[in-house]
Design an enzyme around this catalytic site. Structure first.
Site, PDB file in Angstrom:
ATOM      1  N   HIS A   1       0.772  -1.192  -0.003  1.00  0.00           N
ATOM      2  CA  HIS A   1       0.083   0.022   0.050  1.00  0.00           C
ATOM      3  C   HIS A   1       0.876   0.953  -0.203  1.00  0.00           C
ATOM      4  O   HIS A   1       0.625   2.107  -0.844  1.00  0.00           O
ATOM      5  CB  HIS A   1      -0.882  -0.275   1.062  1.00  0.00           C
ATOM      6  CG  HIS A   1      -1.827   1.166   1.542  1.00  0.00           C
ATOM      7  ND1 HIS A   1      -3.051   1.332   1.049  1.00  0.00           N
ATOM      8  CD2 HIS A   1      -1.453   2.464   2.134  1.00  0.00           C
ATOM      9  CE1 HIS A   1      -3.409   2.491   1.688  1.00  0.00           C
ATOM     10  NE2 HIS A   1      -2.489   3.230   1.905  1.00  0.00           N
ATOM     11  N   GLU A   2       1.835   1.214   0.975  1.00  0.00           N
ATOM     12  CA  GLU A   2       2.916   2.374   0.900  1.00  0.00           C
ATOM     13  C   GLU A   2       3.668   2.694  -0.278  1.00  0.00           C
ATOM     14  O   GLU A   2       3.949   3.694  -0.972  1.00  0.00           O
ATOM     15  CB  GLU A   2       3.684   2.401   2.237  1.00  0.00           C
ATOM     16  CG  GLU A   2       2.946   2.303   3.560  1.00  0.00           C
ATOM     17  CD  GLU A   2       1.869   3.342   3.572  1.00  0.00           C
ATOM     18  OE1 GLU A   2       2.088   4.569   2.957  1.00  0.00           O
ATOM     19  OE2 GLU A   2       1.033   3.349   4.279  1.00  0.00           O
TER      20      GLU A   2
END
EC number: 3.4.24.-
Length: 290
Positions: free
Chosen positions: A140-141
């Site tokens: 996600h990051e």
């Protein structure tokens, strides 16, 4: 990189063009228009761009995050290897990887360059998440970095700041002129004008914040989808379900909080100012996409 520079230049030109049209419609003098546009652009974009350029340093300082230079244990080796693999899959440079001390499950990414970013995770995440779930959070990051979300957010904030400054002064001048009966005061502005501008900046600023937060929520859905591509959809869903253990808690400072993975607690009008969608909506979006 060149695409981001082109976007920045195009955004500035669009702001100046649209602001010029608005000010012409309100009858603002061309000389005044030029000075106000320069003033608005300097202050509107200046703060957001400086914050972007210093974002990694500010995030490390605010959270006490320690960048992993030489892995000290198996967990840190796994973190570096996972981020390196995901960064290669996403087509970006290897970000710095850091760990910061916080009890809740959280992580964030920041940086002015998609090839020189920072990805940080909390000690709470390392203690409470399974490896598959942590892998999805890292994805996600990394997706945030690959999407250029930090740069885009800074550009959007600059645009909104510029419009707030311009419109508050244009409308403030009209209101002040109406209240004073359009009396000539030698070209100067009285205290009433500056009071009106301050009130208008607060009002327009609220609407600008709503727009910025709408975009922030949109980019979280995109980052979830990116994390699902990099780590697997079921892992991403499991990670978001695990995040519910946070129960809205976050120790991230304000300048970093919008870039954390956790958030989205609020109902009614407060929902308009949330930087993250509710976890239930994010999970539903991933399941629907599958």
């Amino acid at each position: 990189m060149f695409g981001r520079i082109a976007l920045f230049l195009a955004t500035n030109l669009a702001v100046l063009f649209l602001a010029g049209i608005v000010m012409s419609l309100f009858g603002v003098h061309p000389g005044q228009m030029g000075s106000l546009l320069v003033f608005a652009a300097l202050f509107g974009f200046g703060g957001s761009l400086v914050s972007l350029l210093l974002s990694k340093w500010m995030a490390r300082r605010a959270t006490g995050a320690q960048v992993i230079v030489q892995p000290r244990n198996e967990t840190e080796r796994w973190l570096l290897a996972t981020v390196r693999r995901q960064a290669q899959a996403a087509g970006i440079g290897m970000p710095e990887v850091a760990v910061y001390d916080a009890p809740e499950i959280n992580a964030f990414a920041t940086g002015a360059n998609r090839n020189n970013a920072l990805v940080a995770v909390s000690t709470g995440l390392l203690r409470q998440m399974q490896a598959d779930e942590a892998e999805a959070v890292l994805g996600h990051e990394v997706a945030h970095v690959a999407n250029g979300d930090m740069v885009t957010m800074a550009l959007l904030q600059g645009v909104l700041n510029t419009f707030v400054i311009v419109l508050a002064r244009v409308v403030g001048g009209l209101v002040d002129g109406y209240l004073s009966g359009n009396r000539d005061n030698g070209g100067g502005r009285g205290l009433a004008y500056y009071a009106i501008v301050m009130v208008l900046e607060l009002a327009f600023g609220l609407f600008a914040t709503m727009i910025a937060m709408w975009f922030s929520r949109h980019r979280e859905f995109r980052a979830d989808a990116g994390g699902a591509r990099l780590a697997g959809r079921q892992k991403m869903i499991a990670a978001l379900e695990r995040l519910s253990l946070n129960q809205g808690r976050s120790t991230l400072p304000a300048q970093v909080e919008a870039f954390g993975i956790s958030g989205g607690i609020g109902q009614g009008l407060r929902r308009l100012f949330l930087s993250h969608p509710p976890l239930s909506e994010r999970i539903a979006a991933l399941r629907a996409a599958g």
